[in-house]
Design an enzyme around this catalytic site. Sequence first.
Site, short mmCIF file in Angstrom:
data_model
loop_
_atom_site.label_atom_id
_atom_site.label_comp_id
_atom_site.label_asym_id
_atom_site.label_seq_id
_atom_site.Cartn_x
_atom_site.Cartn_y
_atom_site.Cartn_z
N HIS A 152 -5.61 -3.05 1.79
CA HIS A 152 -5.91 -3.81 3.01
C HIS A 152 -6.66 -5.11 2.69
O HIS A 152 -7.64 -5.46 3.34
CB HIS A 152 -6.71 -2.96 3.99
CG HIS A 152 -5.94 -1.83 4.59
ND1 HIS A 152 -5.37 -0.83 3.82
CD2 HIS A 152 -5.64 -1.54 5.88
CE1 HIS A 152 -4.75 0.03 4.62
NE2 HIS A 152 -4.89 -0.37 5.86
N ASP A 199 -8.18 -5.47 12.40
CA ASP A 199 -9.45 -4.92 11.91
C ASP A 199 -10.55 -5.97 11.86
O ASP A 199 -11.73 -5.64 11.80
CB ASP A 199 -9.25 -4.31 10.51
CG ASP A 199 -8.51 -2.99 10.57
OD1 ASP A 199 -8.25 -2.50 11.68
OD2 ASP A 199 -8.17 -2.45 9.50
N ARG A 221 0.85 -1.21 0.00
CA ARG A 221 0.00 0.00 0.00
C ARG A 221 0.88 1.26 0.00
O ARG A 221 0.58 2.25 -0.67
CB ARG A 221 -0.95 0.01 1.20
CG ARG A 221 -0.24 -0.02 2.54
CD ARG A 221 -1.18 0.20 3.70
NE ARG A 221 -0.50 0.04 4.97
CZ ARG A 221 -0.82 0.69 6.09
NH1 ARG A 221 -1.80 1.57 6.08
NH2 ARG A 221 -0.17 0.47 7.21
N GLU A 228 -18.16 5.02 -1.39
CA GLU A 228 -17.34 4.28 -2.37
C GLU A 228 -18.02 4.10 -3.72
O GLU A 228 -17.38 4.21 -4.76
CB GLU A 228 -16.95 2.91 -1.78
CG GLU A 228 -16.04 2.99 -0.58
CD GLU A 228 -16.77 3.25 0.73
OE1 GLU A 228 -16.09 3.35 1.78
OE2 GLU A 228 -18.01 3.34 0.71
#
Length: 315
Positions: A109, A117, A10, A58
Site C-alpha cells: 500500500h 486511506d 500486492r 511492526e
Amino acid sequence: MAEMVKKATRESFGEAVTLAAESNSDIIVLDADLAAATKTSIFKKKYPERFIDCGIAESNMVGVSAGLATCGKIPFCATFAMFAAGRAFEQIRNSVAYPHLNVKIVGSHAGISVGEDGATHQCCEDIGLMRTVPNMVIINPADHYEMIEAVKAAAETKEPVYLRLGRLAVESFNDPDAGYKFELGKGITLHEGNDITVVATGLCVSEALKACKSLEAEGVNVRLINIHTIKPLDKDIIIKAAKETGKIITVEEHNVIGGLGDAVCSVLAENHPVPVRKIGVEDRFGYSGPAKELLEIFGLCESNIKKVIKEELNK
C-alpha cells in the site's frame, strides 16, 4: 504470449511468495494483522505452519524476522509501507541491515494510490528512507509478472531487501513468453527512442509506456527505461541514455525528494550531467480520494507525462 492481466502487485506478491515457498521450505511469512490487505493470507491458507501474525507490532515483527534469519530461515515480513519503513525503521537499520541479515521487508500500500486511506497511510517517503540504509536492496515492481520474478530474486539473494507493493490494480505489460527477463540491479528499456528519455518505476511505468506509445504516433520518439531495482541502481543504462538523448525525465509514485529522481540525479551529476526533470509527489502530503483521481491530481498519469515530455522537448 503470456496472458495480460490486471492485478495489484500486492496480490501478485501473495501468489508469488506462496509459489516460491513450494520449492523453498526456508521461506516464512510474517504479517502485522493485515494479511487480508497485504495478501499474505494466500500464503497463510496454504502454509499455516509457516505463517506468523505478529499483531499490530511492526517493530517487533522485524525483530522476530531478524531472529529467524539467524537460524537460516528466509522471512518475508509484510505490512503497510508507512508502518514498515516508518514505524520499524530503527529495527530495520539496527537489527537487519547492520548485521546484514537475510530479511525481506515487504511494504504494501505504498504511494498516493492507497486512495481513500488518506495522508497517514499514503507513504511517499519509504524509498528515500530505505535508500539511506546500507546493505539494503530496494525493488519496486511495475506489474504482475515483474512481481513474480522480483519475489524469486528476493528469495535467492542473501541481501536484506525492501520490496514495494501497490494497492491499485494495474494492467500487465511485461511478457515472459516474449523474452522478458528480470535481473536484479538491471534496468529494462521498454520503448526505444532518441529524442528524450523517461526513467520510471513501479505503478508509473505503465502510465509512462502509454505516454510513449501515444507520442510515437505524433512523431516523438521517447526512450522509456523501467527501473525495478532502485538500489543498486543500474548506472550504465542511465548514463548511456543521457549521452544518447541529452535529457532525462523521472517518474515515480513517491516524493520527488529522496526517491528515484534523486538517485538518477546523483548518478548523472557524477558521470554525465544533463537536464533532469522529476515527476512525482511535489514534497507534500496526500489526502483521501479515489486512487485514479489522485494520480491525475498529482500528475502521475499519461496525460501529464506527455505534457512534461513536450515541454522539455520544446525548451
